[in-house]
Motif scaffolding. Sequence first.
Motif, short mmCIF file in Angstrom:
data_model
loop_
_atom_site.label_atom_id
_atom_site.label_comp_id
_atom_site.label_asym_id
_atom_site.label_seq_id
_atom_site.Cartn_x
_atom_site.Cartn_y
_atom_site.Cartn_z
N VAL A 305 -8.76 20.77 -9.13
CA VAL A 305 -9.94 20.12 -9.70
C VAL A 305 -10.10 18.72 -9.13
O VAL A 305 -11.20 18.30 -8.75
CB VAL A 305 -9.84 20.06 -11.24
N VAL A 306 -9.00 17.96 -9.04
CA VAL A 306 -9.08 16.59 -8.51
C VAL A 306 -9.52 16.60 -7.06
O VAL A 306 -10.35 15.77 -6.64
CB VAL A 306 -7.72 15.87 -8.65
N GLU A 307 -9.01 17.54 -6.27
CA GLU A 307 -9.41 17.63 -4.86
C GLU A 307 -10.90 17.92 -4.74
O GLU A 307 -11.58 17.36 -3.88
CB GLU A 307 -8.60 18.73 -4.16
N ARG A 308 -11.43 18.77 -5.61
CA ARG A 308 -12.86 19.08 -5.56
C ARG A 308 -13.70 17.89 -6.01
O ARG A 308 -14.80 17.67 -5.50
CB ARG A 308 -13.16 20.31 -6.41
N ILE A 309 -13.19 17.12 -6.96
CA ILE A 309 -13.89 15.91 -7.38
C ILE A 309 -13.94 14.90 -6.23
O ILE A 309 -14.98 14.27 -5.97
CB ILE A 309 -13.22 15.29 -8.62
N LEU A 310 -12.84 14.74 -5.52
CA LEU A 310 -12.80 13.83 -4.37
C LEU A 310 -13.79 14.27 -3.29
O LEU A 310 -14.49 13.43 -2.70
CB LEU A 310 -11.39 13.78 -3.79
N ALA A 311 -13.84 15.55 -3.05
CA ALA A 311 -14.75 16.08 -2.01
C ALA A 311 -16.22 15.87 -2.39
O ALA A 311 -17.06 15.70 -1.49
CB ALA A 311 -14.46 17.56 -1.77
N ALA A 312 -16.51 15.87 -3.68
CA ALA A 312 -17.89 15.75 -4.13
C ALA A 312 -18.32 14.31 -4.37
O ALA A 312 -19.51 14.05 -4.61
CB ALA A 312 -18.09 16.56 -5.41
N THR A 313 -17.39 13.36 -4.31
CA THR A 313 -17.72 11.96 -4.58
C THR A 313 -18.05 11.23 -3.28
O THR A 313 -17.24 11.24 -2.34
CB THR A 313 -16.53 11.24 -5.25
#
Length: 321
Positions: A305-313
């Motif tokens: 989840v954190v990796e996907r948040i980083l990718a979307a920010t």
Amino acid sequence: MSLDEVRTLADRIIGNIESVISGKHEAAQMALTVLLAEGHLLIEDVPGVGKTVLAKALATSVNCTVNRIQFTPDLLPSDVTGVSIYNQVERRFEFQPGAVFANIVIGDEINRASPKTQSALLECMEEHQVSVDGVTHPLSSPFTVIATQNPVEMEGTYALPEAQRDRFMARISMGYPDAEAELDMLHSRDLASPLDALEAVATGEQLAAMMAAARTVFVSQPVKQYAVHIVQSTRRHPELRLGASPRATLHLVRAAKARAALEGREFVLPDDIDALAVSVLGHRLMPTSRALGQRGHGAAAVADVVERILAATPVPLSAGA
């Protein structure tokens, strides 16, 4: 102390740690990053992979006072904080400091103690003080807790309360060594433990100077906004039932400053935030049952989840401004 001197001394400390436990450069670097950021470190993994060795090696590499606490089910809060004992000669109570009164406190298998004993560390870790019998006793500075814990699925463990997990700046996992590192371990530990020959390569004064230098690292407004955006995204993500706290935002930025200082940089980059996000945020987040069902493991689900948040920010372009 200049940042170049910080980098040189940090390389020496990390090299000293790696002389004891090889193949774990990232874990050693992360441990030192947390130490310079004046935070607390949680090392989680299965038994026998070097959690306690890493903690001991870091503590030994810096010439500070060190105490070790072996957490067990029968450990009492007073064993950690200290207790008032009646002096019959002077007819008054005297405070006998507990094991927590040291610059570096190693809490081994912290989740084998009861929640009541675990809570004895809450005030120590956040406020750097101990309150016993209505009297407040300040702890020495610097003060860092390096705790190890076994996975919750193992026998005889208690899950750490959310409030205590939130007080740890970062959580890391050692992982199994590769074949070459394991073979090297057999050779280096054939006759004696390398820890026995380990010596300090930095003084307490140098450590304090390194911490002071890390505080001076510049963080631009766009990078601060980037960190805030990432943390706030965890609070509204559909696969998380508990997001990161404001304390997590502070810890993320402080750790990023320490990471920049270790590399001799005077400013924080978005890359620093990205590199630390999983370690700093992961143990504070609670995935939904749906997220757990898809991945089967809490840490893996949260990291994803954190990796996907980083990718979307969106990454700020003027990081050093």
